[in-house]
Design an enzyme around this catalytic site. Structure first.
Site, PDB file in Angstrom:
ATOM      1  CB  SER A  45       0.619  -2.271  -2.846  1.00  0.00           C
ATOM      2  OG  SER A  45       1.187  -2.515  -1.581  1.00  0.00           O
TER       3      SER A  45
HETATM    4  N1  SAH Z   1       4.257  -3.615  -0.978  1.00  0.00           N
HETATM    5  C1  SAH Z   1       3.960  -5.015  -0.751  1.00  0.00           C
HETATM    6  C2  SAH Z   1       2.761  -5.197   0.133  1.00  0.00           C
HETATM    7  C3  SAH Z   1       3.085  -5.158   1.515  1.00  0.00           C
HETATM    8  S1  SAH Z   1       1.706  -5.556   2.548  1.00  0.00           S
HETATM    9  C4  SAH Z   1       3.608  -5.671  -2.056  1.00  0.00           C
HETATM   10  O1  SAH Z   1       3.361  -4.946  -3.016  1.00  0.00           O
HETATM   11  O2  SAH Z   1       3.540  -6.898  -2.104  1.00  0.00           O
HETATM   12  C5  SAH Z   1       2.486  -5.191   4.067  1.00  0.00           C
HETATM   13  C6  SAH Z   1       3.474  -6.216   4.552  1.00  0.00           C
HETATM   14  O3  SAH Z   1       4.010  -5.730   5.774  1.00  0.00           O
HETATM   15  C7  SAH Z   1       2.858  -7.573   4.862  1.00  0.00           C
HETATM   16  O4  SAH Z   1       3.543  -8.563   4.153  1.00  0.00           O
HETATM   17  C8  SAH Z   1       3.062  -7.717   6.365  1.00  0.00           C
HETATM   18  O5  SAH Z   1       3.320  -9.042   6.776  1.00  0.00           O
HETATM   19  C9  SAH Z   1       4.267  -6.823   6.600  1.00  0.00           C
HETATM   20  N2  SAH Z   1       4.445  -6.330   7.963  1.00  0.00           N
HETATM   21  C10 SAH Z   1       3.513  -5.915   8.843  1.00  0.00           C
HETATM   22  N3  SAH Z   1       4.087  -5.498   9.987  1.00  0.00           N
HETATM   23  C11 SAH Z   1       5.439  -5.649   9.829  1.00  0.00           C
HETATM   24  C12 SAH Z   1       6.582  -5.384  10.642  1.00  0.00           C
HETATM   25  N4  SAH Z   1       6.478  -4.871  11.870  1.00  0.00           N
HETATM   26  N5  SAH Z   1       7.811  -5.647  10.148  1.00  0.00           N
HETATM   27  C13 SAH Z   1       7.959  -6.177   8.903  1.00  0.00           C
HETATM   28  N6  SAH Z   1       6.919  -6.435   8.086  1.00  0.00           N
HETATM   29  C14 SAH Z   1       5.668  -6.182   8.525  1.00  0.00           C
END
Ligand code: SAH
Length: 210
Positions: A52
């Site tokens: 993010s």
């Molecule tokens: N805040 C994080 C970015 C997250 S992006 C950072 O700064 O790096 C969102 C993440 O949610 C991704 O890695 C994706 O694989 C995960 N994701 C999506 N659906 C999900 C679910 N149902 N359970 C767990 N993780 C999930």
């Protein structure tokens, strides 16, 4: 970058600014992107996901209002950048973070070790199903967008608790804040502006890669 840039965009909480100053964002990026670490934008981290934008991490964290002793549930570990910020702020509490993609989780765990963050527990799976054995949580934060708030997450929110989640479809999302009053009375919901996140892939949200 960060603190001054974030303050300029309206982030006020000194604890959040201190945490953003502390976190070495370059450690959460693929090596060839380390030079972009302190630009305020999202970046690819592999597996089709993104780390993010620092401003969004700061905004989500400020809205979450984590306290030092909180138990926090995070859905969507990704690079682990937001997780590390939360672990820093809840140094006497615990962060439970769930990621569905194994490669990303393994890398994030390595970063937590390197940073000496011992108050993080990780789990591979569907975060929308919550983490019943560790519930209830004082704070719940979801880093992927859902069409509606998954019921299980609301159920695991402690009295006095607060949940932050982007709600909407893939093109238009609002940051939604849900509070459970300490009295246990009805949940209070408000909106905190437009955001853009990758989809929450779950049988409780978007069912397949969109
Ligand atoms: N805040 C994080 C970015 C997250 S992006 C950072 O700064 O790096 C969102 C993440 O949610 C991704 O890695 C994706 O694989 C995960 N994701 C999506 N659906 C999900 C679910 N149902 N359970 C767990 N993780 C999930």
């Amino acid at each position: 970058m960060v603190a001054r840039q974030l303050a300029g965009r309206g982030i006020r909480d000194p604890r959040v600014l201190a945490a953003m100053r502390w976190a070495p964002r370059e450690w959460f990026l693929p090596p060839h992107l380390a030079g972009d670490a302190y630009n305020d934008g999202p970046l690819p981290i592999g597996s089709g996901q993104t780390i993010s934008q620092p401003y969004v991490v700061a905004l989500m964290t400020e809205r979450l209002e984590p306290k030092r002793t909180d138990r926090i549930l995070e859905i969507g570990t990704g690079s682990g950048y937001q997780t590390a910020i939360l672990a820093y702020l809840s140094s006497s509490g615990r962060v439970f973070t769930v990621e569905r993609l194994p490669d990303l989780l393994v890398e994030a765990e390595e970063r937590f070790r390197r940073l000496g963050l011992s108050n993080i527990e990780t789990r591979l799976g569907d975060g929308a199903a919550g983490w019943p054995e560790a519930a209830p949580f004082d704070r719940v934060i979801v880093a992927a967008a859902a069409p509606r708030i998954p019921e299980q997450l609301t159920a695991e929110l402690a009295p006095g608790g607060r949940l932050v989640i982007p709600v909407g479809d893939l093109s238009s999302q609002e940051l939604v804040i849900l509070e459970r009053p300490a009295s246990g009375a009805r949940l209070v919901q408000h909106q905190a502006g437009g955001v853009r996140f990758v989809p929450l892939i779950s049988r409780f949200a978007f069912t397949e890669e969109a």
